[in-house]
Motif scaffolding. Structure first.
Motif, PDB file in Angstrom:
ATOM      1  N   ARG A 167      81.459  65.797  39.083  1.00 29.45           N
ATOM      2  CA  ARG A 167      81.891  66.584  37.915  1.00 29.45           C
ATOM      3  C   ARG A 167      80.876  66.462  36.785  1.00 29.45           C
ATOM      4  NH1 ARG A 167      82.300  70.256  35.278  1.00 29.45           N
ATOM      5  NH2 ARG A 167      83.916  70.711  33.739  1.00 29.45           N
ATOM      6  N   ASN A 168      80.293  65.276  36.633  1.00 30.60           N
ATOM      7  CA  ASN A 168      79.271  65.076  35.613  1.00 30.60           C
ATOM      8  C   ASN A 168      78.074  65.993  35.881  1.00 30.60           C
ATOM      9  OD1 ASN A 168      77.650  63.875  33.553  1.00 30.60           O
ATOM     10  ND2 ASN A 168      76.774  62.493  35.068  1.00 30.60           N
ATOM     11  N   ARG A 169      77.653  66.059  37.134  1.00 27.66           N
ATOM     12  CA  ARG A 169      76.526  66.923  37.498  1.00 27.66           C
ATOM     13  C   ARG A 169      76.823  68.378  37.164  1.00 27.66           C
ATOM     14  NH1 ARG A 169      74.576  70.119  41.711  1.00 27.66           N
ATOM     15  NH2 ARG A 169      72.324  69.837  42.140  1.00 27.66           N
ATOM     16  N   GLN A 170      78.007  68.825  37.554  1.00 30.60           N
ATOM     17  CA  GLN A 170      78.398  70.213  37.282  1.00 30.60           C
ATOM     18  C   GLN A 170      78.445  70.479  35.781  1.00 30.60           C
ATOM     19  OE1 GLN A 170      82.369  71.129  38.525  1.00 30.60           O
ATOM     20  NE2 GLN A 170      82.127  73.335  38.265  1.00 30.60           N
ATOM     21  N   ALA A 171      79.021  69.525  35.036  1.00 29.91           N
ATOM     22  CA  ALA A 171      79.152  69.688  33.588  1.00 29.91           C
ATOM     23  C   ALA A 171      77.792  69.756  32.905  1.00 29.91           C
ATOM     24  CB  ALA A 171      79.978  68.535  33.006  1.00 29.91           C
ATOM     25  N   MET A 172      76.870  68.887  33.334  1.00 25.32           N
ATOM     26  CA  MET A 172      75.543  68.882  32.729  1.00 25.32           C
ATOM     27  C   MET A 172      74.791  70.181  33.027  1.00 25.32           C
ATOM     28  SD  MET A 172      75.355  66.135  30.978  1.00 25.32           S
ATOM     29  CE  MET A 172      77.129  66.342  30.718  1.00 25.32           C
ATOM     30  N   ILE A 173      74.909  70.673  34.249  1.00 29.06           N
ATOM     31  CA  ILE A 173      74.257  71.929  34.601  1.00 29.06           C
ATOM     32  C   ILE A 173      74.822  73.074  33.761  1.00 29.06           C
ATOM     33  CG2 ILE A 173      73.996  73.657  36.435  1.00 29.06           C
ATOM     34  CD1 ILE A 173      73.779  71.310  38.421  1.00 29.06           C
ATOM     35  N   GLU A 174      76.143  73.102  33.623  1.00 28.73           N
ATOM     36  CA  GLU A 174      76.782  74.147  32.810  1.00 28.73           C
ATOM     37  C   GLU A 174      76.298  74.086  31.368  1.00 28.73           C
ATOM     38  OE1 GLU A 174      80.912  73.380  33.218  1.00 28.73           O
ATOM     39  OE2 GLU A 174      81.049  74.122  35.275  1.00 28.73           O
ATOM     40  N   MET A 175      76.232  72.865  30.821  1.00 27.67           N
ATOM     41  CA  MET A 175      75.834  72.708  29.431  1.00 27.67           C
ATOM     42  C   MET A 175      74.386  73.128  29.217  1.00 27.67           C
ATOM     43  SD  MET A 175      75.867  69.276  27.055  1.00 27.67           S
ATOM     44  CE  MET A 175      74.409  68.611  27.863  1.00 27.67           C
ATOM     45  N   LEU A 176      73.484  72.721  30.117  1.00 29.74           N
ATOM     46  CA  LEU A 176      72.073  73.049  29.947  1.00 29.74           C
ATOM     47  C   LEU A 176      71.812  74.538  30.129  1.00 29.74           C
ATOM     48  CD1 LEU A 176      70.337  70.022  31.720  1.00 29.74           C
ATOM     49  CD2 LEU A 176      70.798  70.372  29.290  1.00 29.74           C
ATOM     50  N   ARG A 177      72.551  75.158  31.035  1.00 29.46           N
ATOM     51  CA  ARG A 177      72.403  76.605  31.200  1.00 29.46           C
ATOM     52  C   ARG A 177      72.846  77.335  29.943  1.00 29.46           C
ATOM     53  NH1 ARG A 177      74.531  77.076  37.439  1.00 29.46           N
ATOM     54  NH2 ARG A 177      72.478  76.859  38.445  1.00 29.46           N
ATOM     55  N   ALA A 178      73.921  76.855  29.339  1.00 30.52           N
ATOM     56  CA  ALA A 178      74.414  77.485  28.115  1.00 30.52           C
ATOM     57  C   ALA A 178      73.425  77.309  26.965  1.00 30.52           C
ATOM     58  CB  ALA A 178      75.770  76.898  27.740  1.00 30.52           C
ATOM     59  N   ARG A 179      72.793  76.144  26.897  1.00 30.29           N
ATOM     60  CA  ARG A 179      71.830  75.876  25.833  1.00 30.29           C
ATOM     61  C   ARG A 179      70.522  76.614  26.045  1.00 30.29           C
ATOM     62  NH1 ARG A 179      71.311  69.567  25.693  1.00 30.29           N
ATOM     63  NH2 ARG A 179      69.376  70.174  24.654  1.00 30.29           N
ATOM     64  N   GLY A 180      70.123  76.747  27.303  1.00 28.02           N
ATOM     65  CA  GLY A 180      68.884  77.456  27.606  1.00 28.02           C
ATOM     66  C   GLY A 180      67.639  76.595  27.536  1.00 28.02           C
ATOM     67  N   THR A 181      67.714  75.411  26.945  1.00 30.68           N
ATOM     68  CA  THR A 181      66.567  74.504  26.873  1.00 30.68           C
ATOM     69  C   THR A 181      66.983  73.123  27.343  1.00 30.68           C
ATOM     70  OG1 THR A 181      67.070  73.900  24.576  1.00 30.68           O
ATOM     71  CG2 THR A 181      65.559  75.742  24.910  1.00 30.68           C
ATOM     72  N   PHE A 182      66.052  72.412  27.926  1.00 31.09           N
ATOM     73  CA  PHE A 182      66.354  71.070  28.420  1.00 31.09           C
ATOM     74  C   PHE A 182      65.052  70.364  28.770  1.00 31.09           C
ATOM     75  CE2 PHE A 182      66.312  74.032  31.925  1.00 31.09           C
ATOM     76  CZ  PHE A 182      65.548  73.396  32.895  1.00 31.09           C
ATOM     77  N   GLY A 183      65.126  69.035  28.902  1.00 34.49           N
ATOM     78  CA  GLY A 183      63.990  68.258  29.366  1.00 34.49           C
ATOM     79  C   GLY A 183      62.807  68.229  28.428  1.00 34.49           C
TER      80      GLY A 183
END
Length: 223
Positions: A167-183
C-alpha cells in the motif's frame, strides 16, 4: 435464544458467541459458561463449542486459563490488517511510516553493523541512479528505508514495515504522479544525510531527519 443451523457449525457458533459478547451478555473479564451449558443453547455438540472457543481465542477474544475456565479478554475482533491497510489513504500511510521509521532510524544508529551500513550505502546508490522513472524511484526508495528498518534490529518494526509496503508503494506512486516531480537533488541529499547520521551513530539526528522528511511529504499533499 439464537440457534446455529447452518454449516460450518463451529464458524456459526463462534459468530453467535461473539455477538453475545458484543451485546454485553459477557463483559470484559467475564467467565463463559461451561461447554455443557453452551452446547444446548447453541444447538450444537460440545466438540463444536470447543472449536468455536478455539477460533475466538485465536482471534484474541477469549482466553482459556488452565483449571479456571474460558474468559472474555476483548470485546470485539480487530479488523483484518490487510483490509485496513488496503483502504488507507496516502496521508494515513505516511503517518504510519512516521510512527515506524522515526524510531527505526534512531535504533539503526545505535545498532547497525558494518555489513548493514555497506548494504545501506549500496541501496542509497541504487536510489540515486533510479530517479527518472516513478516506479523504479519508489522501489529503490523503499529498499533504502527498509534497510534502515533492518538495521534497527527490531523484528516487530520490520514486520509492520513489510506488511504495508504494497500500500505504501501504491500511495507513493499516486502521490508522485499527482505532483509531477520527484527525485530531485534536495530530496536525495536528505537521504544521504540520514545515512551519514546512522553511520556516525547519531540517533537524534537520524530520527529528526526521518521525521522532517516524512512530515514534509504530508505538507506537500495539501499544496
Amino acid at each position: 435464544m439464537t440457534l446455529v443451523r447452518r454449516e460450518p457449525l463451529a464458524d456459526q457458533a463462534a459468530e453467535v458467541l461473539l455477538e453475545r459478547i458484543r451485546s454485553g451478555e459477557w463483559p470484559l473479564g467475564a467467565k463463559l459458561p461451561g461447554e455443557t451449558t453452551l452446547a444446548p443453547q447453541l444447538g450444537v455438540g460440545r466438540s463444536t463449542v470447543r472449536e468455536a472457543i478455539r477460533q475466538l481465542a485465536g482471534r484474541g477474544i477469549l482466553a482459556t486459563r488452565q483449571g479456571a475456565g474460558v474468559f472474555v479478554v476483548a470485546l470485539d475482533a480487530p479488523e483484518d490488517w490487510t483490509r485496513t491497510v488496503a483502504r488507507a489513504d496516502v496521508r494515513t500511510v505516511i503517518e504510519a511510516r512516521i510512527a515506524i521509521e522515526v524510531e527505526a532510524a534512531a535504533l539503526a544508529a545505535d545498532r547497525r553493523t558494518t555489513t548493514e551500513l555497506r548494504t545501506l550505502k549500496k541501496a542509497l546508490r541504487e536510489r540515486e541512479t533510479h530517479r527518472a522513472g516513478i516506479e523504479e524511484h519508489v522501489d529503490t526508495d523503499i529498499a533504502f528505508h527498509r534497510g534502515v528498518v533492518i538495521a534497527a534490529h527490531n523484528p516487530i518494526l520490520l514486520d509492520l514495515f513489510d506488511s504495508f509496503t504494497p500500500r505504501n508503494r501504491q500511495a507513493m506512486i499516486e502521490m508522485l504522479r499527482a505532483r509531477g516531480t520527484f527525485g530531485d537533488d534536495a530530496d536525495h541529499a536528505t537521504h544521504e544525510r540520514l545515512y551519514d547520521a546512522i553511520a556516525r551513530r547519531d540517533r537524534t539526528t537520524a530520527a529528526t531527519i526521518t521525521r522532517d522528511h516524512l512530515t514534509s511529504l504530508t505538507t506537500k499533499l495539501i499544496r
